[in-house]
Design an enzyme around this catalytic site. Structure first.
Site, mmCIF file in Angstrom:
data_model
loop_
_atom_site.group_PDB
_atom_site.id
_atom_site.type_symbol
_atom_site.label_atom_id
_atom_site.label_comp_id
_atom_site.label_asym_id
_atom_site.label_seq_id
_atom_site.Cartn_x
_atom_site.Cartn_y
_atom_site.Cartn_z
ATOM 1 N N SER A 194 0.831 -1.205 0.000
ATOM 2 C CA SER A 194 0.000 0.000 0.000
ATOM 3 C C SER A 194 0.869 1.260 0.000
ATOM 4 O O SER A 194 1.653 1.474 -0.931
ATOM 5 C CB SER A 194 -0.959 -0.052 1.191
ATOM 6 O OG SER A 194 -2.007 0.871 1.055
ATOM 7 N N ASP A 232 -9.751 -4.484 -5.374
ATOM 8 C CA ASP A 232 -9.219 -3.759 -4.214
ATOM 9 C C ASP A 232 -10.121 -2.566 -3.911
ATOM 10 O O ASP A 232 -10.255 -1.662 -4.740
ATOM 11 C CB ASP A 232 -7.795 -3.289 -4.521
ATOM 12 C CG ASP A 232 -7.076 -2.726 -3.308
ATOM 13 O OD1 ASP A 232 -7.727 -2.102 -2.455
ATOM 14 O OD2 ASP A 232 -5.847 -2.882 -3.233
ATOM 15 N N HIS A 270 -7.481 -5.635 -0.726
ATOM 16 C CA HIS A 270 -6.335 -4.796 -0.406
ATOM 17 C C HIS A 270 -5.390 -5.572 0.503
ATOM 18 O O HIS A 270 -5.716 -5.880 1.650
ATOM 19 C CB HIS A 270 -6.803 -3.503 0.299
ATOM 20 C CG HIS A 270 -5.733 -2.480 0.418
ATOM 21 N ND1 HIS A 270 -5.318 -1.708 -0.652
ATOM 22 C CD2 HIS A 270 -4.968 -2.085 1.477
ATOM 23 C CE1 HIS A 270 -4.360 -0.895 -0.266
ATOM 24 N NE2 HIS A 270 -4.121 -1.115 1.027
#
Length: 296
Positions: A138, A265, A294
């Site tokens: 991320s 996601d 995610h």
């Protein structure tokens, strides 16, 4: 490079939802047994970084960067450390400023485009290891792509490749995407943690941070306009998002890099999938599994 299509990833039949795959690992994935050795290093601006090492006696090192408000204790990071150790690599998790369990010394924190702290960790590691791989999740993945692509001539020669996951390559679009009703559960959690960190820093520096109305911030635009951007030298959130979106630099990366962004996601709108840049790149592979959520 050709896109990695189709992806070989197939989730269990009962985890076909991006939301389930995002939430389940955080709550229920078994935590591997990992032992860290902590090293604290000073930064040129008078702050410090906490580096957590997991060593198996290898000459190769994987440096891992966590996501927003994560740390070396996160399930994704611990799982990656265990996997790298099992594959014969030493591992190092870089705790971003204020994320290692102790508040950092200076006003600044970390952000999606801050690469100098990573660079310092890489330079330190390169004096000890002959080969370094980079991986991140991320926000940490965005930082890694920025490090590799913004100034490719400054990337340490020991870095042999990278793999990043669930990267918000377009920060502004991702911030807006998290405001959708189905995604607000994640937005609220992030804001709660970020506001708590600002409040803790303000208790140490009451003359430098105004926390009036802190609990009323509703989205990343309001938080970044008030704190992230001015603290780190940007005029506003829009400028910060634009200048620190890694998608702008994908085509400049010069080491083999795998970018894995699942199509379901909930953090990522369509602009976070740099298909065109990956097709034209000689070094970046883009894998977009249909499922995965995610960091799932």
């Amino acid at each position: 490079m050709p896109l990695v299509d189709p992806s070989s990833y197939r989730p269990p039949w009962y985890m076909g939802s991006g939301h389930v795959q995002t939430i389940w690992p955080v709550l229920y994935r078994p935590r591997p047994e990992v032992r860290y050795r902590r090293e604290r290093i000073d930064t040129p601006d008078g702050d410090f970084l906490d580096l957590d090492w997991s060593e198996v006696g290898s000459e190769r090192l994987a440096i891992i960067c966590h996501g927003l408000e994560g740390s070396s204790q996160g399930i994704h990071e611990i799982s990656m450390v265990a996997a790298m150790n099992a594959a014969g690599w030493d591992a190092l998790v870089l705790n971003f400023r204020g994320c290692g369990g102790e508040m950092n010394r200076t006003l600044r924190f970390y952000h999606s485009g801050e690469t100098e702290d990573l660079r310092q960790a890489v330079e330190l590691a390169a004096r000890r290891y002959g080969e370094i791989g980079l991986t991140g999740f991320s926000l940490g993945g965005n930082v890694l792509l920025m490090y590799l692509g913004r100034e490719p001539e400054r990337v340490n020669a020991a870095v042999s490749g990278a793999a990043v996951f669930s990267v918000p390559c377009d920060l502004g679009a991702s911030a807006q995407h998290l405001e959708l009703p189905a995604n607000r559960i994640y937005l609220r959690r992030f804001l709660k943690n970020l506001c708590a960190k600002v409040a803790a820093k303000a208790a140490l520096m009451p003359d430098r941070l105004d926390v009036t109305g802190l609990d009323g911030l509703r989205n990343f635009r309001e938080f970044d306009n008030r704190y992230t951007a001015p603290i780190h030298g940007f005029p506003d959130a829009e400028t910060y998002w634009r200048e620190c979106s890694s998608g702008r630099f994908v085509d400049r990366i010069r080491v083999p890099t795998l970018l894995v962004n699942a199509l379901d996601d909930p953090f990522l709108p369509s602009s976070c999938y740099p298909f065109d840049q990956a097709r034209e790149s000689a070094h970046v592979y883009l894998e977009t599994p249909r499922f995965g959520g995610h960091n799932g």
